[in-house]
Design an enzyme around this catalytic site. Sequence first.
Site, PDB file in Angstrom:
ATOM      1  CG  MET A  32     -70.004   4.156  18.088  1.00  0.00           C
ATOM      2  SD  MET A  32     -71.582   3.506  17.518  1.00  0.00           S
ATOM      3  CE  MET A  32     -71.043   2.083  16.603  1.00  0.00           C
ATOM      4  CG  LEU A  35     -61.460   2.796  22.369  1.00  0.00           C
ATOM      5  CD1 LEU A  35     -60.781   3.810  23.304  1.00  0.00           C
ATOM      6  CD2 LEU A  35     -62.139   3.522  21.206  1.00  0.00           C
ATOM      7  CG  HIS A  36     -59.711  -1.116  16.657  1.00  0.00           C
ATOM      8  ND1 HIS A  36     -59.239  -0.183  15.767  1.00  0.00           N
ATOM      9  CD2 HIS A  36     -61.037  -1.248  16.387  1.00  0.00           C
ATOM     10  CE1 HIS A  36     -60.227   0.207  14.977  1.00  0.00           C
ATOM     11  NE2 HIS A  36     -61.340  -0.415  15.344  1.00  0.00           N
ATOM     12  N   GLY A  38     -56.687   1.266  15.320  1.00  0.00           N
ATOM     13  CA  GLY A  38     -57.214   2.288  14.409  1.00  0.00           C
ATOM     14  C   GLY A  38     -57.661   3.517  15.184  1.00  0.00           C
ATOM     15  CG  HIS A  39     -61.013   3.288  17.842  1.00  0.00           C
ATOM     16  ND1 HIS A  39     -61.265   1.950  18.030  1.00  0.00           N
ATOM     17  CD2 HIS A  39     -62.125   3.789  17.258  1.00  0.00           C
ATOM     18  CE1 HIS A  39     -62.481   1.658  17.593  1.00  0.00           C
ATOM     19  NE2 HIS A  39     -63.027   2.753  17.111  1.00  0.00           N
ATOM     20  N   GLY A 149     -62.015   8.334  10.807  1.00  0.00           N
ATOM     21  CA  GLY A 149     -61.245   7.402   9.983  1.00  0.00           C
ATOM     22  C   GLY A 149     -61.800   7.294   8.569  1.00  0.00           C
ATOM     23  CE  LYS A 151     -63.723  -0.686   9.138  1.00  0.00           C
ATOM     24  NZ  LYS A 151     -64.974  -0.227   9.656  1.00  0.00           N
ATOM     25  CG  MET A 186     -57.042  -2.957  12.721  1.00  0.00           C
ATOM     26  SD  MET A 186     -55.924  -2.094  13.817  1.00  0.00           S
ATOM     27  CE  MET A 186     -54.517  -3.173  13.691  1.00  0.00           C
ATOM     28  CB  SER A 188     -65.495  -2.303  17.303  1.00  0.00           C
ATOM     29  OG  SER A 188     -64.756  -1.116  17.501  1.00  0.00           O
TER      30      SER A 188
HETATM   31  P1  AMP Z   1     -66.250   3.503  15.648  1.00  0.00           P
HETATM   32  O1  AMP Z   1     -65.913   3.335  17.088  1.00  0.00           O
HETATM   33  O2  AMP Z   1     -66.222   2.235  14.861  1.00  0.00           O
HETATM   34  O3  AMP Z   1     -67.494   4.323  15.452  1.00  0.00           O
HETATM   35  O4  AMP Z   1     -65.074   4.373  15.018  1.00  0.00           O
HETATM   36  C1  AMP Z   1     -64.690   5.599  15.580  1.00  0.00           C
HETATM   37  C2  AMP Z   1     -63.753   6.295  14.646  1.00  0.00           C
HETATM   38  O5  AMP Z   1     -62.592   5.499  14.420  1.00  0.00           O
HETATM   39  C3  AMP Z   1     -64.400   6.537  13.263  1.00  0.00           C
HETATM   40  O6  AMP Z   1     -64.011   7.819  12.799  1.00  0.00           O
HETATM   41  C4  AMP Z   1     -63.809   5.432  12.448  1.00  0.00           C
HETATM   42  O7  AMP Z   1     -63.745   5.733  11.065  1.00  0.00           O
HETATM   43  C5  AMP Z   1     -62.416   5.321  13.034  1.00  0.00           C
HETATM   44  N1  AMP Z   1     -61.857   3.999  12.739  1.00  0.00           N
HETATM   45  C6  AMP Z   1     -62.455   2.795  12.911  1.00  0.00           C
HETATM   46  N2  AMP Z   1     -61.668   1.793  12.447  1.00  0.00           N
HETATM   47  C7  AMP Z   1     -60.553   2.391  11.950  1.00  0.00           C
HETATM   48  C8  AMP Z   1     -59.368   1.908  11.311  1.00  0.00           C
HETATM   49  N3  AMP Z   1     -59.169   0.622  11.078  1.00  0.00           N
HETATM   50  N4  AMP Z   1     -58.418   2.813  10.939  1.00  0.00           N
HETATM   51  C9  AMP Z   1     -58.615   4.136  11.155  1.00  0.00           C
HETATM   52  N5  AMP Z   1     -59.709   4.657  11.748  1.00  0.00           N
HETATM   53  C10 AMP Z   1     -60.669   3.803  12.140  1.00  0.00           C
END
Ligand code: AMP
Length: 281
Positions: A32, A35-36, A38-39, A149, A151, A186, A188
């Site tokens: 979404m 990005l950090h 983790g992404h 992730g 997470k 980590m 967003s």
């Molecule tokens: P999001 O943008 O939060 O929907 O996350 C996109 C993808 O990145 C999802 O598969 C999350 O699980 C993964 N993700 C988010 N935060 C982390 C993190 N700290 N470490 C590893 N993967 C992550």
Amino acid sequence: MTMRIVEDPGSMSGLSARWRKQGERIGLVPTMGALHAGHASLIRRSRAENDRTVVSVFVNPTQFGPKEDFSAYPRPFSADTLCCRREGADALFHPSPEAMYPAGSASFVEVTGLSETLCGAVRPGHFRGVATVVLKLLNIVGPHRAYFGEKDFQQLVVIKRMARDLDLPVRITGCPTLREPDGLAMSSRNAYLPPAERAMAPAIHAALAWGAALSRQPLTPRTLLGRIRERLRAIPGASVDYVALVDPETLQPADALRPGLRLLTAVRLGRARLIDNVITS
Ligand code: AMP
């Protein structure tokens, strides 16, 4: 190599169809945005295992409840573009909500059972929105592998089950949680944390890590969870949505302690709702 930014789902399908025709393996990293690191770790994993990597950035309206933060969710698109370029993605897929959900969209995917427990109990409809958008992204991009992730552990389990149940020709890969140096997972949404709450937030992971170590003692799951809940409740300003110890595939509560279970929690800290999980060893 230049990274393509694609907004139109039809153009995205066309681009990946050309890659597939050339025999190239495609990895998809759905996000979404905001990005950090983790992404970035997911993008790197995809690059290591595929010839082409597509990152999708789409704040999916159908996974937010009416009182949730859809409008406020951060959308730093220029920074996200830079991150994808830096990590060597081949394409950034950035569709509009109207392109993903044209007027009259009426079909949804429901992964029953798994979607109603834990976060699903507090966020009705959330995993229906997640499963639907992920199936759409998989259909548009047609990747060989997709990366998620740990997470968001329940999300990973829901998506794996959907892929299995609906015979999707894709391998779903779970990737370890990246943490700040103080242990905070980590996310967003960490940007929502004012300094006082940010200072408290690492105590969530500390409580889970402590619980995982304690799980080697001869305790019942109920006693263990009670002790962890006590520790979480002692965090100033925290309110605990749930703390649970579950089987990693069924998400059913564990009836005895053993290695390989998932210990998960969701904690509200000020305006933010933080989730985290660890494995028992
Ligand atoms: P999001 O943008 O939060 O929907 O996350 C996109 C993808 O990145 C999802 O598969 C999350 O699980 C993964 N993700 C988010 N935060 C982390 C993190 N700290 N470490 C590893 N993967 C992550």
